[in-house]
Motif scaffolding. Structure first.
Motif, PDB file in Angstrom:
ATOM      1  N   GLU A 161       0.846  -1.299  -0.105  1.00 46.45           N
ATOM      2  CA  GLU A 161      -0.133   0.197   0.125  1.00 46.45           C
ATOM      3  C   GLU A 161       0.913   1.144   0.026  1.00 46.45           C
ATOM      4  N   GLU A 164       1.874   1.846  -3.496  1.00 40.93           N
ATOM      5  CA  GLU A 164       0.706   2.347  -4.295  1.00 40.93           C
ATOM      6  C   GLU A 164       0.619   4.097  -4.091  1.00 40.93           C
ATOM      7  N   SER A 165       0.779   4.316  -2.715  1.00 40.53           N
ATOM      8  CA  SER A 165       0.539   5.841  -2.286  1.00 40.53           C
ATOM      9  C   SER A 165       1.557   6.592  -2.640  1.00 40.53           C
ATOM     10  N   HIS A 239      -3.526   8.850   8.228  1.00 39.69           N
ATOM     11  CA  HIS A 239      -2.658   8.663   6.949  1.00 39.69           C
ATOM     12  C   HIS A 239      -1.076   9.233   7.317  1.00 39.69           C
ATOM     13  N   GLU A 258      -5.840   5.270   5.850  1.00 40.50           N
ATOM     14  CA  GLU A 258      -5.611   5.587   4.444  1.00 40.50           C
ATOM     15  C   GLU A 258      -4.027   5.549   4.052  1.00 40.50           C
ATOM     16  N   ARG A 263      -8.536   7.427  -0.533  1.00 37.11           N
ATOM     17  CA  ARG A 263      -8.348   6.031  -0.565  1.00 37.11           C
ATOM     18  C   ARG A 263      -9.055   5.309   0.227  1.00 37.11           C
ATOM     19  N   GLU A 264     -10.271   4.789   0.128  1.00 39.97           N
ATOM     20  CA  GLU A 264     -10.904   4.068   1.251  1.00 39.97           C
ATOM     21  C   GLU A 264     -10.414   2.707   1.469  1.00 39.97           C
ATOM     22  N   THR A 266      -9.691  -0.891   2.547  1.00 35.85           N
ATOM     23  CA  THR A 266     -10.612  -2.200   2.027  1.00 35.85           C
ATOM     24  C   THR A 266     -11.018  -3.051   3.333  1.00 35.85           C
TER      25      THR A 266
END
Length: 339
Positions: A161, A164-165, A239, A258, A263-264, A266
Motif C-alpha cells: 500500500e 501504491e500511495s 494517513h 488511508e 482512498r477508502e 478495504t
C-alpha cells in the motif's frame, strides 16, 4: 384587468425607466467592486505600503513566514484551516491572491498540484519561490526506516500500500514540516527567499531566523525528552503524515487507515489494522481534524481502544496558526497514547 399595472403618463414612465437604469448601474458597480474585493482579498486590498507580500499554501508555512518576516511581511495562507491540502481545489479568488505575491512558499512533492500551474502562469515576472521539499531526501516507502517490522506481531503488510500511495505523490511523502529539525531547513529557505526579494532588510530577516531556529531547537529537545519516557513506540494514524516525526523520535508507524488521501481502506486492510493494534498493544487510534473520523472510530471500537487527534495542519483553537503550539498539542496527544 387582472395582471395589468396602472398606466402612467409618458413623462412619468420615462422618469421611472431612468430611475431603474440608475439603480441598475449602481447595483452593477457595487457587484463589480465586491467581486474585485473577493479576487484581491482583504490582505491584498489593505496591504500597508512597503510590506513584502507572501503567499504560503498551508498554515504551518504561513507561520514560519510570519515569524521570519515579522512586521516586514504580509502573509496570505491560501489553504484555509480545516481543509486537507491533498484534495484542496483553489477558487479563482485564491489563485488571484497568490498571483500577486512576491514570495510563494509551498511544500511540493505533489501535495499542491495546482501550485505548478499557478507558477507557470506567472511566466518570467514570477515570485521568488520556496519549495520546502527541495533538497530533502523524501521517504518513498513509509516503512523504509523500520527494519524489524516484519518480525513484529500484527504486521499489516503495508509495504504494497505504501508503494501504491507513492504513485499519488511525486517523489515521496511530503509531510516534512512535522519534523522540527526539517522545519528548520524550511525556515532557512524562507529567510533566503525574503532576502532575495527584499535585500534591504537582510539583517532583520537573519535576526528573526536565528531567534526562531532557537525556538525550534527547544521544541526538538522537549520532544526528545518526552519521547524517552514513552513505554510504547507503535502507533496507528489516519494517513502517513507523522512519518518524519516518527523517524526522528524512533517511533514505529504500525499502520495507517488511508495509505493515500481519499482512498477508502478495504475490509481486509481494516481487519489487519485491528490485528496490528491488538498485537502491538496500541491504546489509541489517531484521527485528524481535517478528515472524517468515522473509519477511525469504527476501528477503535472494534479493537477496544480510543480515538485521539493528531493535527498536521493547525488552524483551530487552542493552538491556532502557531506551529510551536500545534506541535506541543500533538506532543500531549502522543504522551497520552504512548506512556
Amino acid at each position: 384587468m387582472p395582471g395589468q399595472g396602472v398606466k402612467q403618463p409618458g413623462c412619468l414612465r420615462a422618469r421611472h425607466r431612468a430611475g431603474f437604469r440608475l439603480r441598475d448601474f449602481i447595483l452593477l458597480a457595487c457587484l463589480v467592486g465586491w467581486s474585485l474585493a473577493l479576487l484581491i482579498g482583504p490582505a491584498g486590498a489593505a496591504r500597508p505600503p512597503g510590506k513584502l507580500l507572501v503567499a504560503a499554501t498551508i498554515v504551518p508555512l504561513g507561520d514560519f513566514c510570519q515569524k521570519i518576516g515579522g512586521d516586514l511581511v504580509q502573509v496570505q495562507v491560501l489553504i484555509p484551516p480545516g481543509a486537507s491540502p491533498h484534495v484542496f481545489e483553489p477558487a479563482p479568488s485564491v489563485m488571484a491572491r497568490a498571483s500577486q505575491a512576491r514570495v510563494f512558499v509551498y511544500i511540493g512533492a505533489g501535495m499542491e498540484p495546482w501550485a505548478d500551474k499557478l507558477l507557470r502562469s506567472r511566466g518570467g515576472d514570477g515570485p521568488v519561490v520556496v519549495e520546502a521539499v527541495h533538497g530533502v531526501p523524501l521517504i518513498k516507502d513509509t516503512h523504509q526506516h523500520h527494519h524489524e517490522e516484519a518480525e513484529k506481531p500484527g504486521h499489516t503488510g503495508r509495504h504494497h500500500e505504501a508503494e501504491e500511495s507513492a504513485d499519488l505523490q511525486q517523489g515521496g511523502n511530503p509531510h516534512i514540516w512535522l519534523d522540527p529539525v526539517l522545519a528548520q531547513d524550511i525556515c532557512r529557505k524562507i529567510a533566503s527567499a525574503f532576502i532575495q526579494a527584499d535585500p534591504g532588510h537582510r539583517a532583520q530577516y537573519e535576526a528573526n531566523l536565528k531567534n526562531y531556529l532557537t525556538a525550534l531547537d527547544e521544541l526538538n529537545r522537549e520532544i526528545e525528552g518526552r519521547a524517552r519516557g514513552w513505554r510504547l513506540r507503535d502507533y496507528v494514524s489516519f494517513h502517513p503524515s507523522f512519518t518524519y516525526f516518527a523517524r526522528r523520535y524512533n517511533l514505529h508507524e504500525a499502520g495507517t487507515i488511508e495509505a493515500a488521501p481519499g482512498r477508502e481502506p478495504t475490509p481486509r486492510h481494516l481487519h489487519n489494522l485491528v490485528t496490528a493494534i491488538r498485537g502491538y498493544g496500541i491504546k489509541v487510534v489517531f484521527a485528524e481534524p481535517q478528515l472524517n473520523p468515522r473509519v477511525a472510530e469504527v476501528i477503535a471500537r472494534e479493537a477496544g481502544v480510543k480515538v485521539l487527534k493528531l493535527d498536521p495542519m493547525g488552524g483551530p483553537p487552542p493552538y491556532g496558526s502557531d506551529y510551536l503550539k500545534l506541535m506541543r498539542s500533538n506532543l500531549a496527544a502522543l504522551d497520552e497514547a504512548l506512556r
